[in-house]
Design a protein around this motif. Structure first.
Motif, mmCIF file in Angstrom:
data_model
loop_
_atom_site.group_PDB
_atom_site.id
_atom_site.type_symbol
_atom_site.label_atom_id
_atom_site.label_comp_id
_atom_site.label_asym_id
_atom_site.label_seq_id
_atom_site.Cartn_x
_atom_site.Cartn_y
_atom_site.Cartn_z
ATOM 1 N N GLU A 61 1.013 -1.440 0.045
ATOM 2 C CA GLU A 61 -0.480 -0.046 -0.203
ATOM 3 C C GLU A 61 1.015 1.621 -0.055
ATOM 4 O OE1 GLU A 61 -3.491 -1.338 2.773
ATOM 5 O OE2 GLU A 61 -2.335 -1.080 3.396
ATOM 6 N N ASN A 62 2.000 1.286 1.057
ATOM 7 C CA ASN A 62 2.265 2.206 1.220
ATOM 8 C C ASN A 62 2.944 2.978 -0.052
ATOM 9 O OD1 ASN A 62 4.170 3.893 3.019
ATOM 10 N ND2 ASN A 62 3.713 1.985 3.943
ATOM 11 N N LEU A 63 4.058 2.081 -1.491
ATOM 12 C CA LEU A 63 4.215 2.003 -2.685
ATOM 13 C C LEU A 63 2.933 1.950 -3.630
ATOM 14 C CD1 LEU A 63 6.630 -1.772 -2.503
ATOM 15 C CD2 LEU A 63 7.414 1.299 -2.988
ATOM 16 N N SER A 64 2.057 1.903 -3.485
ATOM 17 C CA SER A 64 0.508 2.075 -4.592
ATOM 18 C C SER A 64 0.474 3.536 -3.952
ATOM 19 C CB SER A 64 -0.430 0.997 -4.462
ATOM 20 O OG SER A 64 -0.378 0.060 -4.395
ATOM 21 N N PHE A 65 0.703 3.840 -3.621
ATOM 22 C CA PHE A 65 0.442 5.550 -2.790
ATOM 23 C C PHE A 65 1.407 6.244 -3.243
ATOM 24 C CE2 PHE A 65 1.487 9.212 -0.171
ATOM 25 C CZ PHE A 65 0.473 9.728 -0.348
ATOM 26 N N TRP A 66 2.618 5.916 -3.051
ATOM 27 C CA TRP A 66 3.799 6.899 -3.023
ATOM 28 C C TRP A 66 3.384 6.819 -4.579
ATOM 29 C CZ3 TRP A 66 5.529 10.774 -1.279
ATOM 30 C CH2 TRP A 66 5.834 10.149 0.556
ATOM 31 N N GLY A 67 3.490 5.394 -5.918
ATOM 32 C CA GLY A 67 3.107 5.534 -6.827
ATOM 33 C C GLY A 67 2.700 6.329 -8.101
ATOM 34 N N LYS A 68 1.346 6.250 -7.203
ATOM 35 C CA LYS A 68 0.501 7.669 -7.423
ATOM 36 C C LYS A 68 1.052 8.476 -7.656
ATOM 37 C CE LYS A 68 -3.300 4.386 -6.564
ATOM 38 N NZ LYS A 68 -4.543 3.696 -5.311
ATOM 39 N N MET A 69 1.867 8.871 -6.357
ATOM 40 C CA MET A 69 1.701 10.488 -6.422
ATOM 41 C C MET A 69 3.023 10.691 -7.850
ATOM 42 S SD MET A 69 1.644 11.978 -3.318
ATOM 43 C CE MET A 69 1.811 12.805 -2.982
ATOM 44 N N TYR A 70 3.875 9.867 -7.957
ATOM 45 C CA TYR A 70 4.776 9.622 -9.482
ATOM 46 C C TYR A 70 3.596 10.111 -10.332
ATOM 47 C CZ TYR A 70 9.120 9.083 -6.833
ATOM 48 O OH TYR A 70 9.955 8.863 -5.800
ATOM 49 N N GLY A 71 2.651 9.568 -10.675
ATOM 50 C CA GLY A 71 1.798 9.362 -11.340
ATOM 51 C C GLY A 71 1.519 8.229 -12.260
ATOM 52 N N ARG B 64 -0.431 4.525 -12.532
ATOM 53 C CA ARG B 64 -2.083 4.478 -12.583
ATOM 54 C C ARG B 64 -1.955 2.717 -12.314
ATOM 55 N NH1 ARG B 64 -1.380 7.515 -10.599
ATOM 56 N NH2 ARG B 64 -3.225 10.260 -10.453
ATOM 57 N N GLY B 65 -3.222 2.164 -12.063
ATOM 58 C CA GLY B 65 -3.961 0.589 -13.089
ATOM 59 C C GLY B 65 -2.951 -0.266 -12.928
ATOM 60 N N LEU B 66 -2.983 -1.100 -14.328
ATOM 61 C CA LEU B 66 -2.020 -2.005 -14.157
ATOM 62 C C LEU B 66 -1.010 -1.823 -14.099
ATOM 63 C CD1 LEU B 66 -3.754 -4.101 -17.343
ATOM 64 C CD2 LEU B 66 -3.637 -4.605 -14.181
ATOM 65 N N GLU B 67 -0.038 -0.920 -14.697
ATOM 66 C CA GLU B 67 1.374 -0.402 -14.236
ATOM 67 C C GLU B 67 1.484 -0.052 -13.221
ATOM 68 O OE1 GLU B 67 4.156 3.420 -16.388
ATOM 69 O OE2 GLU B 67 1.826 3.822 -16.238
ATOM 70 N N LEU B 68 0.562 0.023 -12.279
ATOM 71 C CA LEU B 68 1.371 0.847 -10.839
ATOM 72 C C LEU B 68 1.281 -0.295 -10.480
ATOM 73 C CD1 LEU B 68 1.764 2.804 -8.753
ATOM 74 C CD2 LEU B 68 -1.185 2.915 -8.559
ATOM 75 N N LYS B 69 0.142 -1.262 -10.430
ATOM 76 C CA LYS B 69 0.234 -2.763 -9.498
ATOM 77 C C LYS B 69 1.796 -3.443 -10.452
ATOM 78 C CE LYS B 69 -2.656 -6.782 -9.048
ATOM 79 N NZ LYS B 69 -4.462 -7.266 -9.351
ATOM 80 N N LYS B 70 1.839 -3.943 -12.434
ATOM 81 C CA LYS B 70 2.999 -4.407 -12.178
ATOM 82 C C LYS B 70 4.649 -3.830 -11.720
ATOM 83 C CE LYS B 70 5.357 -4.735 -16.615
ATOM 84 N NZ LYS B 70 6.438 -3.759 -16.894
ATOM 85 N N ARG B 71 4.424 -2.554 -11.478
ATOM 86 C CA ARG B 71 5.822 -1.861 -11.033
ATOM 87 C C ARG B 71 5.909 -1.755 -9.600
ATOM 88 N NH1 ARG B 71 10.196 -1.902 -11.787
ATOM 89 N NH2 ARG B 71 11.312 0.203 -10.888
ATOM 90 N N VAL B 72 4.694 -2.067 -8.496
ATOM 91 C CA VAL B 72 4.901 -2.363 -7.177
ATOM 92 C C VAL B 72 5.311 -3.614 -7.248
ATOM 93 C CG1 VAL B 72 3.189 -2.787 -5.020
ATOM 94 C CG2 VAL B 72 3.622 -0.612 -6.944
#
Length: 314
Positions: free
Chosen positions: A98-108, A110-118
């Protein structure tokens, strides 16, 4: 800018009132290397990193990160940069994922790309198996690893790590050092600050030694050790702390530096075969007992001692 330099630092100065924290620091970091700033606390390492992160504006000088000036193009710098600060910036009530997802959103992201990157980042920091636990339950070392993960989410080309292993358990320290090398192997450029000589020695392609806001030497490990010349370092311990003996050792011909720290006395000498008997003789004259002797190859600690007259660990 050559296509080789990831970071070019040109004569940076920063003062806080009377305190001249950084005084004319310049160095270049090539793409894809690990470059360490090594020096004691208060040497100016964090201030340098803060300027290179566009958090502090230099009084003088400039720097370019992947061609972007820290003075005129802070957005450009931030787009290519990941920063792991000394302070851990995480939400204790959230899981690592959840921490990584939160900060990932701050970096812009989203969605599948965010999930994959986390997921990828959790793998890099070695916490996939514990990703769904609250960060508040983590050890300091595991938190530090999540902190590193945050800085990697947007796939930066350059990453700064400011003393990332201070105050953590040996296992996490090992894991962090391994991940630094892994990032380099993936083509990232890493600027790493530390006051642990062993880390700089193990990790770095190039090392800049800082002290009192100035850069006092820069090169590969082997180039730096050559600065000590043909000298040998002898580490001794005495039965009791004895200033008179240490002063007597300073006066012996062939001794270039003596530094006492935590009960160990480091002595740099031109020829240990000639000088060692004289050290024993001087100790005997002052009724002191030498309890251990180790003759060591010169290392970065000896270089620091040679250049400053002080031990790195002061």
């Amino acid at each position: 800018m050559s296509n080789m330099a990831a970071i070019e630092v040109l004569n940076l100065y920063k003062s806080f009132g009377e305190n001249q924290a950084v005084q004319g620091v310049s160095f270049d970091v090539s793409q894809g290397e690990i470059f360490s700033l090594l020096g004691p606390n208060g040497a100016g390492k964090t201030t340098t990193i803060s300027m290179l992160s566009c958090l502090l504006r230099p009084n003088e000088g400039d720097a370019r990160v992947m061609g972007h000036s820290i003075r005129t193009d802070a957005m450009g710098v931030k787009s290519v940069l990941g920063v792991v600060p000394q302070e851990i910036a995480l939400y204790e009530d959230l899981t690592a994922r959840e921490n990584l997802s939160f900060w990932g959103k701050m970096y812009g992201l989203r969605g599948l790309e965010l999930k994959k990157r986390v997921g990828e980042v959790l793998e890099v920091i070695g916490l996939l198996d514990r990703a769904n636990e609250r960060v508040g339950k983590y050890s300091g070392g595991m938190k530090r690893r999540v902190n590193i993960g945050v800085s990697l989410l947007h796939k930066p080309k350059v990453i700064y790590m400011d003393e990332p292993t201070v105050g953590i358990d040996p296992q996490s320290r090992r894991s962090i050092l391994d991940s630094v090398v892994a990032l380099k192997d993936q083509g990232m450029t890493v600027l790493y600050t530390t006051h642990y000589m062993e880390e700089a020695q193990e990790l770095s392609n190039h090392i800049a030694i800082m002290d009192h806001g100035k850069m006092i030497a820069c090169g590969t490990h082997d180039e730096l050790v050559k600065l000590v010349g043909g000298q040998t370092r002898i580490d001794l311990t005495l039965h009791m702390d004895d200033g008179k003996t240490i002063d007597a050792w300073r006066d012996i011909e062939g001794v270039t530096h003596v530094a006492a720290e935590n009960g160990t006395i480091a002595v740099l000498v031109n020829d240990s075969n000639i000088v060692l008997p004289k050290l024993f003789e001087a100790a005997t004259n002052h009724s002191a007992r030498i309890t251990s002797v180790a003759i060591r190859e010169p290392n970065l600690e000896a270089v620091f001692l040679h250049l400053t007259g002080r031990a790195l660990r002061d």
